[in-house]
Design an enzyme around this catalytic site. Structure first.
Site, mmCIF file in Angstrom:
data_model
loop_
_atom_site.group_PDB
_atom_site.id
_atom_site.type_symbol
_atom_site.label_atom_id
_atom_site.label_comp_id
_atom_site.label_asym_id
_atom_site.label_seq_id
_atom_site.Cartn_x
_atom_site.Cartn_y
_atom_site.Cartn_z
ATOM 1 C CG ASP A 1 -9.088 -2.346 37.954
ATOM 2 O OD1 ASP A 1 -8.477 -2.029 38.981
ATOM 3 O OD2 ASP A 1 -10.326 -2.236 37.822
ATOM 4 C CG HIS B 1 -8.447 5.335 0.327
ATOM 5 N ND1 HIS B 1 -9.577 5.889 0.856
ATOM 6 C CD2 HIS B 1 -7.504 6.300 0.382
ATOM 7 C CE1 HIS B 1 -9.332 7.141 1.215
ATOM 8 N NE2 HIS B 1 -8.080 7.410 0.925
ATOM 9 C CE1 TYR C 1 -6.493 12.337 0.361
ATOM 10 C CE2 TYR C 1 -8.185 11.233 1.638
ATOM 11 C CZ TYR C 1 -7.162 11.183 0.714
ATOM 12 O OH TYR C 1 -6.808 9.994 0.130
ATOM 13 C CE1 TYR D 1 -19.937 -13.193 37.185
ATOM 14 C CE2 TYR D 1 -20.277 -12.858 39.530
ATOM 15 C CZ TYR D 1 -19.776 -12.426 38.324
ATOM 16 O OH TYR D 1 -19.110 -11.227 38.236
ATOM 17 C CB SER E 1 -0.902 0.047 1.239
ATOM 18 O OG SER E 1 -1.798 -1.024 1.229
HETATM 19 C C1 LIG Z 1 -4.950 5.177 -1.964
HETATM 20 C C2 LIG Z 1 -4.325 5.301 -0.599
HETATM 21 C C3 LIG Z 1 -4.049 6.560 -0.073
HETATM 22 C C4 LIG Z 1 -3.484 6.679 1.191
HETATM 23 N N1 LIG Z 1 -3.223 7.914 1.693
HETATM 24 C C5 LIG Z 1 -2.672 8.046 2.912
HETATM 25 C C6 LIG Z 1 -2.366 9.327 3.439
HETATM 26 O O1 LIG Z 1 -2.603 10.337 2.806
HETATM 27 N N2 LIG Z 1 -1.797 9.409 4.675
HETATM 28 C C7 LIG Z 1 -1.533 8.304 5.402
HETATM 29 O O2 LIG Z 1 -1.052 8.431 6.537
HETATM 30 N N3 LIG Z 1 -1.803 7.061 4.908
HETATM 31 C C8 LIG Z 1 -2.342 6.917 3.688
HETATM 32 N N4 LIG Z 1 -2.600 5.669 3.189
HETATM 33 C C9 LIG Z 1 -2.288 4.508 4.003
HETATM 34 C C10 LIG Z 1 -0.823 4.105 3.948
HETATM 35 O O3 LIG Z 1 -0.356 4.139 2.660
HETATM 36 C C11 LIG Z 1 -0.696 2.699 4.536
HETATM 37 O O4 LIG Z 1 -1.282 2.675 5.812
HETATM 38 C C12 LIG Z 1 0.722 2.241 4.668
HETATM 39 O O5 LIG Z 1 1.441 2.453 3.503
HETATM 40 C C13 LIG Z 1 0.755 0.757 5.014
HETATM 41 O O6 LIG Z 1 2.063 0.365 5.176
HETATM 42 P P1 LIG Z 1 2.420 -1.110 5.601
HETATM 43 O O7 LIG Z 1 3.871 -1.168 5.762
HETATM 44 O O8 LIG Z 1 1.557 -1.540 6.726
HETATM 45 O O9 LIG Z 1 1.911 -2.017 4.399
HETATM 46 P P2 LIG Z 1 2.471 -2.216 2.923
HETATM 47 O O10 LIG Z 1 3.050 -0.994 2.367
HETATM 48 O O11 LIG Z 1 1.364 -2.843 2.147
HETATM 49 O O12 LIG Z 1 3.647 -3.248 3.131
HETATM 50 C C14 LIG Z 1 3.417 -4.612 3.368
HETATM 51 C C15 LIG Z 1 4.504 -5.390 2.695
HETATM 52 O O13 LIG Z 1 4.423 -6.758 3.108
HETATM 53 C C16 LIG Z 1 4.910 -7.531 2.062
HETATM 54 N N5 LIG Z 1 4.449 -8.921 2.226
HETATM 55 C C17 LIG Z 1 3.190 -9.372 2.226
HETATM 56 N N6 LIG Z 1 3.161 -10.698 2.402
HETATM 57 C C18 LIG Z 1 4.439 -11.104 2.510
HETATM 58 C C19 LIG Z 1 5.046 -12.372 2.715
HETATM 59 N N7 LIG Z 1 4.337 -13.484 2.811
HETATM 60 N N8 LIG Z 1 6.408 -12.429 2.780
HETATM 61 C C20 LIG Z 1 7.152 -11.299 2.678
HETATM 62 N N9 LIG Z 1 6.610 -10.084 2.493
HETATM 63 C C21 LIG Z 1 5.268 -9.979 2.413
HETATM 64 C C22 LIG Z 1 4.314 -6.868 0.832
HETATM 65 O O14 LIG Z 1 5.038 -7.207 -0.335
HETATM 66 C C23 LIG Z 1 4.393 -5.418 1.186
HETATM 67 O O15 LIG Z 1 5.524 -4.775 0.630
HETATM 68 C C24 LIG Z 1 -3.171 5.517 1.937
HETATM 69 C C25 LIG Z 1 -3.427 4.255 1.385
HETATM 70 C C26 LIG Z 1 -4.011 4.146 0.132
HETATM 71 C C27 LIG Z 1 -4.294 2.786 -0.394
#
Ligand SMILES: Cc1cc2nc3c(=O)[nH]c(=O)nc-3n(C[C@H](O)[C@H](O)[C@H](O)COP(=O)(O)OP(=O)(O)OC[C@H]3O[C@@H](n4cnc5c(N)ncnc54)[C@H](O)[C@@H]3O)c2cc1C
Length: 830
Positions: free
Chosen positions: A546, A233, A260, A651, A52
């Site tokens: 608690d 999204h 936004y 209870y 993402s």
């Molecule tokens: C359209 C859009 C707009 C957004 N805009 C905003 C914004 O304006 N501001 C904001 O704060 N947030 C925003 N977000 C949210 C933000 O981008 C995400 O919350 C964040 O990037 C998530 O990061 P992550 O590291 O959790 O996940 P990811 O970036 O998805 O990383 C997960 C990684 O895990 C890896 N993976 C999965 N399975 C395996 C496996 N089995 N073995 C090894 N690797 C694996 C994947 O390859 C991936 O690279 C937006 C999201 C979207 C979709």
């Protein structure tokens, strides 16, 4: 920009394996390395920032409804500034951010946020509509009634942030392997021991699941349920149309219009939260099925669904109607059923998760990485992260259908004002008491907690209440005069309350007594039949749980804790059991028993008509428990109170629950018995000063600060978890204390988090508050600096921008006469 490529050989062993190379995984690794962890490996199945993260809009807004998350986001900004000044900048632009109010209700919310932002020095200010238009000249101000400005908000390039964090981690010894897919997680005797990948196996002590929307799939490899749903999204990027500016435009949110904006070079990014959201791949029967090659990809744009957002954006920024769209981004993102992150150690020891960032993962990444790294290294987070703890999710979240329904509803309500008392509707009813049908037939209004339907009040009691004490503003919105009637009847006659939803945990086995005495600050291994009110502390002396503990047999204890806290408290006990190598069985027995509380001056006489047992004070003392037969039902009765009135919690095996309620109700006719709900309990407990975990007491507060020092038994044989920290705290002396406050105007009722000032200086923040119907006063609790904690100290509380006067008062605010017995020295906050 440095692209990290896959080294050839995976190590055979590492201490910590982080799965996922998005902002979550790289930030956790960065902070682990900062804390000195050298054996850290990050694995990603594709490239860094190919989940993402790469398609994020990159806005960083710090203000959230939850104080902890706001503090975490404030740390994120600090970190992004620091990275920006370093060798590998994160693309951070500190543009400031505006939040518009397009309704009077939103303006009230903004004022409330401005007021509580003061309690942690967040520079959020209310600004005029004209100033908002000056700062963001593209807006049409029609319908705008107010605004707030936060100068330290901004935006960044998410991929650059990810690379900057990865570079920082690598500089401190973290090894990053891309194109390495985790295919299995080894769990031996409940503890993680390694991961299998398509490129080999790594032995390890800790695994951190930072898999974003793939985190549920990764969780399943270890048999762990992580309830999140990938939701699509969307946002769009316009053609260039902005005149060149020296300063960037601030970010702009108009939550009433669901939209936004931020500047993108000479154009705008515009996105929002549709009322008609679309889950990606999840259905009611299948949780997720993200294709194995879904990396670096987007979803097909969905214009029909985006139409509402696009139309709204044109209302606020008319040029949006004229300007061309360069591209529309539709990307999936992990959302949770309550719009809060999933952080912490799962039910598998050593298997942590940091995922489900609900479209604010870029804003949160810095704070998330810091909290998680501390949690892994120290065994506990330094903040109160209960709202984000994976252990807030009980077994009901194993259902894909329930999870999906609630997640969709959360997405729909993303920008809605979270009014106190406003109910969630999706997936209900799920968990019900045996007396549920009776409640429905008698006019119950239900509130939902952890999937349970709980009676808030019976509208049928409203006629006996007093409409004239309806509080001003939000506290008066989802309010009923019934609560006062139920409260007063309990204080003057008797009240019957259905508390079946309480979480009930049975701890048994040869080491049960030893384990609980170690895990609790109070002495709990007392005589069989004794009931003890206690806390379980962390190593810092903070309150992790608690509850009451009843010894039901030599090696069997019944713990009763809050409806929402069962999974959390069980996880805490399991952790202590592992640390101690204790031979115990810890079982969730919530569903086995209904629980009805009968309290009030007539409770003893009423119950006496249904049992042959001797209920006299001498025969059945306060804080003891006995098995009785009540009418035709076998019951374990606990003489405890959470309202300050004498009585029992009864209870009964669930199959008797409907009958027991009916028998109690029938017997109550001659005693003025009223059936009551949780609102009346809340009002009575505020008068009596019983603490509620999660608000009044948290992992960041000690029993001494909370006024619960009477539970702490420093002289207990063998000590207890957190004892050393408490001894040190005692030596240092108290710096702050939880105080009861009564406001001058009973119609001004606080909601929580408001700043409390003494002599015009902020001294603390409200933890909880409400109206006490017996004392006829508005009551608040707040941790105040010790110099301000003396009864009689005048205070003011910022309620929606108005400083309302009150004073610290001696606790308890109310004491029942003889009936309350020794209850002033105990509780049972659930
Ligand atoms: C359209 C859009 C707009 C957004 N805009 C905003 C914004 O304006 N501001 C904001 O704060 N947030 C925003 N977000 C949210 C933000 O981008 C995400 O919350 C964040 O990037 C998530 O990061 P992550 O590291 O959790 O996940 P990811 O970036 O998805 O990383 C997960 C990684 O895990 C890896 N993976 C999965 N399975 C395996 C496996 N089995 N073995 C090894 N690797 C694996 C994947 O390859 C991936 O690279 C937006 C999201 C979207 C979709």
């Amino acid at each position: 920009m440095s692209v990290v490529t896959a080294p050839r050989e995976l190590p055979e062993a590492a201490r910590i394996v982080v799965i996922g190379g998005g902002v979550g995984g790289t930030s956790v690794a960065y902070h682990l390395a900062e804390l000195g962890e050298r054996e850290v490996v990050v694995l990603d199945r594709a490239e860094l920032t190919s989940g993402s993260t790469f398609h994020s809009a990159g806005l960083v807004g710090q203000l959230r409804a939850d104080p902890t998350l706001t503090r975490m986001n404030m740390y994120s900004v600090e970190l992004y500034r620091r990275l920006q000044a370093g060798d590998q900048p994160a693309g951070w632009t500190e543009s400031g951010g505006i939040k518009l109010a397009s309704s009077p209700e939103r303006l009230a919310e903004i004022r409330r946020q401005v007021s509580w932002a003061r309690t942690y020095d967040l520079p959020l200010h209310e600004i005029s509509v004209a100033e908002a238009a000056e700062r963001f000249p593209l807006i049409d101000t029609e319908g705008v009634v107010g605004a707030a400005y936060l100068e330290s908000d901004g935006y960044l390039d998410p991929s650059q942030l990810c690379y900057a964090l990865a570079a920082g981690a690598r500089a401190n010894g973290v090894r990053i392997f891309t194109h390495t897919r985790v295919t299995g997680i080894d769990v031996t005797a409940g503890r993680v021991t390694g991961v299998s990948t398509d490129r080999g196996h790594i032995d390890c002590e800790v695994v951190v699941n930072c898999g974003g929307m793939f985190a549920a799939e990764i969780g399943r490899l270890a048999g762990v349920r992580i309830p999140l749903v990938p939701m699509s999204h969307q946002y769009l990027v316009t053609e260039a149309f902005l005149p060149r500016r020296d300063d960037p435009l601030p970010t702009l949110r108009d939550p009433d219009l669901l939209v936004y904006f931020r500047q993108e070079v000479d154009g705008l990014v515009m996105g929002g939260y549709e009322r008609d959201p679309a889950p990606y791949t999840a259905t009611a029967t299948t949780v997720d099925a993200i294709p194995a090659d879904f990396n670096g990809q987007l979803l097909k744009e969905d214009w029909p669904r985006f139409e509402e957002i696009a139309t709204n954006s044109q209302r606020r920024v008319p040029e949006m109607a004229e300007i061309g769209v360069r591209r529309i981004i539709n990307g999936p993102e992990a959302f949770t059923p309550d719009n809060e992150f999933c952080l912490g150690e799962t039910s598998v020891a050593g298997f942590f998760v940091a995922a489900g960032f609900c479209a604010h993962g870029i804003a949160g990444a810095g704070g998330i990485g810091k909290v998680m790294a501390e949690w892994i290294v120290a065994g506990e987070p330094s903040f109160d992260v209960w709202h984000m703890d994976i252990n807030r999710f009980g077994r009901q979240w194993r259902s894909p259908g329930f999870t999906l329904a609630r997640t969709i509803e959360s997405y729909q309500r993303y920008y809605d004002i979270p009014y106190p008392g406003l109910q969630r509707l999706a997936g209900r009813p799920l968990r019900t008491s045996p007396a549920y049908e009776w409640h429905r037939a008698h006019g119950a209004e239900f509130g939902e907690k952890s999937g349970w339907e709980r009676v808030d009040y019976y509208e049928t009691n409203a006629a006996a209440g007093d409409e004239s004490v309806r509080p001003d503003s939000w506290a008066g919105l989802y309010w009923s005069a019934a609560t006062g009637a139920e409260h007063r009847a309990t204080r003057t006659a008797a009240g019957l309350f259905d508390e079946t939803s309480f979480s009930k945990i049975e701890v048994s086995g040869p080491d049960a007594a030893g384990l609980l005495d170690w895990a609790c600050d109070n002495r709990v291994a007392r005589e069989v039949g004794d009931v003890t009110y206690t806390q379980a502390l962390n190593r810092r002396g903070g309150i992790e749980a608690d509850f009451t503990v009843t010894r039901t047999a030599a090696d069997v204890f019944l713990i009763v804790t809050g409806t929402a806290y069962g999974t959390h408290d069980m996880a805490w006990l399991h952790k202590q059991a592992r640390r101690r190598g204790a031979q115990v069985r810890i079982a969730d027995v919530t569903g086995l028993y209904s629980c009805y509380a009968l309290w009030g001056p007539s409770a003893r006489d009423l119950l006496g008509t249904l049992t042959s047992a001797d209920l006299s004070k001498d025969a059945f003392g306060f804080m003891t428990s006995r098995e009785l037969t009540v009418a035709d039902t076998p019951v374990r009765a606990l003489q405890v109170t959470f309202v300050g009135e004498h009585g029992w919690e009864l209870y009964a095996p669930s199959e008797y629950g409907a009958r027991l309620w009916a028998d109690l109700w029938a017997a109550g006719k001659d005693f003025g018995l009223v059936a009551g709900g949780y609102r009346a309990i809340e009002s009575m407990r505020l008068e009596k000063g019983y603490r509620v975990w999660g608000t009044d007491i948290t992992p960041e507060t000690t029993p001494y600060e909370a006024g619960l020092g009477f539970c702490v038994k420093l002289d207990k044989d063998g000590g207890f978890e957190g004892r050393e920290a408490l001894v040190a705290a005692k030596e240092r002396g108290l710096e702050r204390k939880l105080c009861a406050i009564v406001l001058d105007d009973p119609a001004k009722v606080v909601l929580g988090s408001e700043p409390v000032a003494v002599d015009g200086r902020v001294s603390g923040r409200v933890t909880s508050g409400g109206y006490g119907y017996t004392v006829g006063r508005s009551i608040a609790y707040a941790y105040l600096a010790i110099a301000d904690a003396a009864p009689g100290t005048p205070v003011t509380i910022d309620l929606f921008g108005e400083w309302v006067p009150g004073a610290v008062v001696k606790e308890p605010v109310f004491t029942a006469t003889a009936a309350a017995d020794a209850s002033a020295t105990t509780a049972g906050a659930r």
